[in-house]
Scaffold this motif. Structure first.
Motif, PDB file in Angstrom:
ATOM      1  N   SER A  69      21.180 -25.199  24.737  1.00 35.87           N
ATOM      2  CA  SER A  69      20.464 -24.509  23.663  1.00 35.87           C
ATOM      3  C   SER A  69      18.980 -24.819  23.705  1.00 35.87           C
ATOM      4  O   SER A  69      18.137 -23.948  23.480  1.00 35.87           O
ATOM      5  CB  SER A  69      21.038 -24.904  22.302  1.00 35.87           C
ATOM      6  N   ASN A  70      18.635 -26.076  23.996  1.00 31.01           N
ATOM      7  CA  ASN A  70      17.225 -26.445  24.121  1.00 31.01           C
ATOM      8  C   ASN A  70      16.556 -25.672  25.251  1.00 31.01           C
ATOM      9  O   ASN A  70      15.428 -25.207  25.113  1.00 31.01           O
ATOM     10  CB  ASN A  70      17.076 -27.954  24.356  1.00 31.01           C
ATOM     11  N   ALA A  71      17.239 -25.533  26.368  1.00 31.21           N
ATOM     12  CA  ALA A  71      16.691 -24.782  27.494  1.00 31.21           C
ATOM     13  C   ALA A  71      16.491 -23.321  27.110  1.00 31.21           C
ATOM     14  O   ALA A  71      15.461 -22.716  27.451  1.00 31.21           O
ATOM     15  CB  ALA A  71      17.619 -24.897  28.698  1.00 31.21           C
ATOM     16  N   ASN A  72      17.439 -22.743  26.383  1.00 31.18           N
ATOM     17  CA  ASN A  72      17.308 -21.357  25.940  1.00 31.18           C
ATOM     18  C   ASN A  72      16.153 -21.185  24.952  1.00 31.18           C
ATOM     19  O   ASN A  72      15.421 -20.202  25.008  1.00 31.18           O
ATOM     20  CB  ASN A  72      18.603 -20.857  25.301  1.00 31.18           C
ATOM     21  N   LEU A  73      15.982 -22.147  24.049  1.00 30.29           N
ATOM     22  CA  LEU A  73      14.895 -22.060  23.071  1.00 30.29           C
ATOM     23  C   LEU A  73      13.530 -22.204  23.738  1.00 30.29           C
ATOM     24  O   LEU A  73      12.560 -21.595  23.307  1.00 30.29           O
ATOM     25  CB  LEU A  73      15.071 -23.112  21.975  1.00 30.29           C
ATOM     26  N   LYS A  74      13.448 -23.023  24.786  1.00 31.22           N
ATOM     27  CA  LYS A  74      12.170 -23.172  25.498  1.00 31.22           C
ATOM     28  C   LYS A  74      11.755 -21.864  26.166  1.00 31.22           C
ATOM     29  O   LYS A  74      10.572 -21.576  26.294  1.00 31.22           O
ATOM     30  CB  LYS A  74      12.262 -24.287  26.535  1.00 31.22           C
ATOM     31  N   LYS A  79       7.185 -15.620  18.894  1.00 33.08           N
ATOM     32  CA  LYS A  79       5.865 -16.225  18.675  1.00 33.08           C
ATOM     33  C   LYS A  79       5.837 -17.161  17.461  1.00 33.08           C
ATOM     34  O   LYS A  79       4.912 -17.958  17.315  1.00 33.08           O
ATOM     35  CB  LYS A  79       4.805 -15.143  18.525  1.00 33.08           C
ATOM     36  N   ASN A  80       6.852 -17.084  16.610  1.00 26.88           N
ATOM     37  CA  ASN A  80       6.902 -17.936  15.419  1.00 26.88           C
ATOM     38  C   ASN A  80       7.675 -19.229  15.645  1.00 26.88           C
ATOM     39  O   ASN A  80       7.764 -20.056  14.749  1.00 26.88           O
ATOM     40  CB  ASN A  80       7.526 -17.160  14.258  1.00 26.88           C
ATOM     41  N   LEU A  81       8.221 -19.406  16.838  1.00 25.97           N
ATOM     42  CA  LEU A  81       8.972 -20.616  17.164  1.00 25.97           C
ATOM     43  C   LEU A  81       8.058 -21.590  17.898  1.00 25.97           C
ATOM     44  O   LEU A  81       7.400 -21.234  18.875  1.00 25.97           O
ATOM     45  CB  LEU A  81      10.173 -20.269  18.053  1.00 25.97           C
ATOM     46  N   LYS A  82       8.018 -22.818  17.401  1.00 27.52           N
ATOM     47  CA  LYS A  82       7.175 -23.840  18.022  1.00 27.52           C
ATOM     48  C   LYS A  82       7.984 -25.116  18.212  1.00 27.52           C
ATOM     49  O   LYS A  82       8.822 -25.463  17.392  1.00 27.52           O
ATOM     50  CB  LYS A  82       5.962 -24.130  17.155  1.00 27.52           C
TER      51      LYS A  82
END
Length: 143
Positions: A69-74, A79-82
């Motif tokens: 999941s972390n890899a997918n989120l990266k 643009k609102n995800l940091k």
């Protein structure tokens, strides 16, 4: 890993709870709800620009421990995800017990001047405030 998602708009008439926020994150980021932990609201504001619809706009922080999941989120292009790398907690600077060679001067007693003087006072300093505006009685008449 810790993430921040801003611009989460929710109708002002809806009851906001953790489950609703998790559902929104799940839809926006294509992330399973059971992967989200430590969800908290960091900021809440209101968007009333449209007179017909009023929204609450949230910024939320959450953690994800799953490597996939972390890899997918990266790779996510929202643009609102940091990714939050460090804590943003503010601490007042240390002073030497209020002993100072020169006193700090705050020019103007508007919102920024008030806040600056307040923080200096909390740090143990004694700021001098200079304001060139009219006295209170004259200001009241002007307003």
């Amino acid at each position: 890993m810790l993430y921040s998602l801003s611009q989460v708009k929710i109708d002002a008439n809806k009851k906001v709870d953790k489950n609703l926020l998790e559902n929104i994150i799940e839809k926006k980021l294509h992330l399973s709800k059971n992967k989200i932990s430590h969800l908290q609201i960091v900021k809440k504001s209101i968007d009333a620009r449209n007179k017909i619809e009023v929204f609450y706009v949230y910024t939320v922080e959450f953690e994800v421990f799953d490597k996939k999941s972390n890899a997918n989120l990266k790779r996510n292009r929202n643009k609102n995800l940091k990714i939050i790398t460090k804590s943003t907690e503010y601490t007042l600077p240390k002073t030497n017990n209020g002993k100072q060679l020169f006193r700090s001067i705050v020019v103007g007693f508007g919102p920024a001047g008030i806040f600056s003087a307040y923080l200096l006072a909390l740090s143990g300093l004694k700021p001098i405030i200079i304001e060139r505006g009219s006295d209170v009685d004259t200001r009241i008449k002007d307003v």
